[in-house]
Design a protein around this motif. Sequence first.
Motif, PDB file in Angstrom:
ATOM      1  N   LEU A 125      47.217  30.804  45.309  1.00 50.65           N
ATOM      2  CA  LEU A 125      47.748  29.448  45.399  1.00 50.65           C
ATOM      3  C   LEU A 125      48.235  28.954  44.043  1.00 50.65           C
ATOM      4  O   LEU A 125      49.276  28.294  43.945  1.00 50.65           O
ATOM      5  CB  LEU A 125      46.688  28.504  45.961  1.00 50.65           C
ATOM      6  CG  LEU A 125      46.318  28.702  47.433  1.00 50.65           C
ATOM      7  CD1 LEU A 125      45.181  27.774  47.826  1.00 50.65           C
ATOM      8  CD2 LEU A 125      47.529  28.487  48.336  1.00 50.65           C
ATOM      9  N   ALA A 126      47.492  29.287  42.988  1.00 50.35           N
ATOM     10  CA  ALA A 126      47.907  28.868  41.646  1.00 50.35           C
ATOM     11  C   ALA A 126      49.230  29.506  41.258  1.00 50.35           C
ATOM     12  O   ALA A 126      50.098  28.862  40.651  1.00 50.35           O
ATOM     13  CB  ALA A 126      46.821  29.221  40.632  1.00 50.35           C
ATOM     14  N   TYR A 127      49.385  30.792  41.630  1.00 52.14           N
ATOM     15  CA  TYR A 127      50.644  31.477  41.312  1.00 52.14           C
ATOM     16  C   TYR A 127      51.797  30.874  42.115  1.00 52.14           C
ATOM     17  O   TYR A 127      52.857  30.550  41.562  1.00 52.14           O
ATOM     18  CB  TYR A 127      50.522  32.966  41.606  1.00 52.14           C
ATOM     19  CG  TYR A 127      51.818  33.722  41.370  1.00 52.14           C
ATOM     20  CD1 TYR A 127      52.232  34.035  40.078  1.00 52.14           C
ATOM     21  CD2 TYR A 127      52.656  34.073  42.428  1.00 52.14           C
ATOM     22  CE1 TYR A 127      53.426  34.683  39.844  1.00 52.14           C
ATOM     23  CE2 TYR A 127      53.853  34.721  42.209  1.00 52.14           C
ATOM     24  CZ  TYR A 127      54.239  35.027  40.919  1.00 52.14           C
ATOM     25  OH  TYR A 127      55.432  35.667  40.695  1.00 52.14           O
TER      26      TYR A 127
ATOM     27  N   LEU B 174      49.938  28.826  37.294  1.00 47.03           N
ATOM     28  CA  LEU B 174      49.228  29.916  36.618  1.00 47.03           C
ATOM     29  C   LEU B 174      49.969  30.351  35.356  1.00 47.03           C
ATOM     30  O   LEU B 174      51.165  30.639  35.387  1.00 47.03           O
ATOM     31  CB  LEU B 174      49.103  31.101  37.581  1.00 47.03           C
ATOM     32  CG  LEU B 174      48.091  32.187  37.251  1.00 47.03           C
ATOM     33  CD1 LEU B 174      46.679  31.624  37.218  1.00 47.03           C
ATOM     34  CD2 LEU B 174      48.172  33.308  38.290  1.00 47.03           C
ATOM     35  N   THR B 175      49.262  30.409  34.240  1.00 47.59           N
ATOM     36  CA  THR B 175      49.839  30.941  33.007  1.00 47.59           C
ATOM     37  C   THR B 175      49.702  32.465  33.013  1.00 47.59           C
ATOM     38  O   THR B 175      48.903  33.034  33.774  1.00 47.59           O
ATOM     39  CB  THR B 175      49.121  30.385  31.771  1.00 47.59           C
ATOM     40  OG1 THR B 175      47.761  30.838  31.796  1.00 47.59           O
ATOM     41  CG2 THR B 175      49.185  28.872  31.736  1.00 47.59           C
ATOM     42  N   LEU B 176      50.460  33.132  32.148  1.00 46.35           N
ATOM     43  CA  LEU B 176      50.348  34.585  32.034  1.00 46.35           C
ATOM     44  C   LEU B 176      48.926  34.972  31.636  1.00 46.35           C
ATOM     45  O   LEU B 176      48.318  35.874  32.237  1.00 46.35           O
ATOM     46  CB  LEU B 176      51.354  35.106  31.002  1.00 46.35           C
ATOM     47  CG  LEU B 176      51.349  36.617  30.771  1.00 46.35           C
ATOM     48  CD1 LEU B 176      51.797  37.368  32.012  1.00 46.35           C
ATOM     49  CD2 LEU B 176      52.256  36.980  29.581  1.00 46.35           C
ATOM     50  N   GLU B 177      48.377  34.292  30.650  1.00 43.57           N
ATOM     51  CA  GLU B 177      47.024  34.619  30.180  1.00 43.57           C
ATOM     52  C   GLU B 177      45.992  34.350  31.273  1.00 43.57           C
ATOM     53  O   GLU B 177      45.072  35.153  31.486  1.00 43.57           O
ATOM     54  CB  GLU B 177      46.689  33.802  28.926  1.00 43.57           C
ATOM     55  CG  GLU B 177      47.550  34.130  27.710  1.00 43.57           C
ATOM     56  CD  GLU B 177      48.953  33.511  27.768  1.00 43.57           C
ATOM     57  OE1 GLU B 177      49.209  32.659  28.668  1.00 43.57           O
ATOM     58  OE2 GLU B 177      49.793  33.898  26.940  1.00 43.57           O
ATOM     59  N   GLY B 178      46.154  33.238  31.966  1.00 41.16           N
ATOM     60  CA  GLY B 178      45.238  32.918  33.047  1.00 41.16           C
ATOM     61  C   GLY B 178      45.325  33.908  34.187  1.00 41.16           C
ATOM     62  O   GLY B 178      44.307  34.275  34.790  1.00 41.16           O
ATOM     63  N   GLY B 179      46.538  34.358  34.470  1.00 44.07           N
ATOM     64  CA  GLY B 179      46.715  35.344  35.527  1.00 44.07           C
ATOM     65  C   GLY B 179      46.024  36.651  35.207  1.00 44.07           C
ATOM     66  O   GLY B 179      45.345  37.240  36.065  1.00 44.07           O
ATOM     67  N   PHE B 180      46.160  37.107  33.969  1.00 43.64           N
ATOM     68  CA  PHE B 180      45.508  38.356  33.591  1.00 43.64           C
ATOM     69  C   PHE B 180      43.983  38.190  33.530  1.00 43.64           C
ATOM     70  O   PHE B 180      43.247  39.135  33.841  1.00 43.64           O
ATOM     71  CB  PHE B 180      46.062  38.867  32.264  1.00 43.64           C
ATOM     72  CG  PHE B 180      47.320  39.669  32.423  1.00 43.64           C
ATOM     73  CD1 PHE B 180      47.289  40.896  33.055  1.00 43.64           C
ATOM     74  CD2 PHE B 180      48.539  39.190  31.975  1.00 43.64           C
ATOM     75  CE1 PHE B 180      48.453  41.654  33.229  1.00 43.64           C
ATOM     76  CE2 PHE B 180      49.699  39.924  32.144  1.00 43.64           C
ATOM     77  CZ  PHE B 180      49.661  41.159  32.773  1.00 43.64           C
ATOM     78  N   ALA B 181      43.511  37.014  33.153  1.00 42.85           N
ATOM     79  CA  ALA B 181      42.062  36.777  33.136  1.00 42.85           C
ATOM     80  C   ALA B 181      41.495  36.865  34.554  1.00 42.85           C
ATOM     81  O   ALA B 181      40.438  37.469  34.789  1.00 42.85           O
ATOM     82  CB  ALA B 181      41.755  35.414  32.524  1.00 42.85           C
TER      83      ALA B 181
END
Length: 263
Positions: free
Chosen positions: A208-210, A215-222
């Motif tokens: 949902l965030a994506y 969603l940030t790139l860093e948040g997505g990878f986390a």
Amino acid sequence: MSGPFQAVVLAGDRGPDDPVARHTGASCKALAPVAGRPMLLRVLDALAGSGAVAGVTLVGPRQAQLQACPELARRIDAGTLAWLPPQPSPSLSAMAALERLPAERPVLLTTADHALLQSAWVDAFCAGALGSGKDAVVGLAAHARVQAAFPQSRRTALRFRGGGYCGCNLFAFLTPAGRRAPAFWRHIEQQRKKPHRLAAALGLGTLLAYLGGWLTLEGGFARLSRRVGAQIGAVLLDDPCAAVDVDSVADFELVERLLARGC
């Protein structure tokens, strides 16, 4: 070749109906001649010129297709290139190769259709991966730079808050934990046509965030790291050509034009 990385090249294909193979008359897409040279050999040449790579394992093409490229067959027969038969999916092919490589060695994975691959990109990506402190790393290029360089080309982009990114078909598995990533990739492949199961695999909040653009790139990878059970990150490549592979006849024609210009 004397660097720390073992390289894996995925060279499976979609069979006789692959549009690039059909367009060029090649026995499979990996052996389609780009500017007069099979694109798989172009990839192998770039890896051979990299100071980061110590050896290469090729997964595919099928054994019956190898004789269509005498130079490739000679490298395999001479033992300078390891070969494995392709598996039913890219993730399974990657897993089959990783199982045969020492767990303590970092692995670089790329694909046979990365016809523009350059040794300098490999060196930069591998150096960035080793310095990342991560278990696994993916190569990305800023979508805005790729779009500016190739405005008529449609490149798939992952869109995050703050900007989009295109994949560069470069992946590094740096630790035993990082080698869990292809198994997760396999799980996603199996669920991609089942939205509710895909949401469960990725996590509903992440999906949902994506989709909402939060969603940030860093948040997505986390978030992805937590799902995989390994620390996953990205290395950004400056050259927009690094995001161009040969998925279609239009891509094939673009790559031939870029090679003619010296890209």
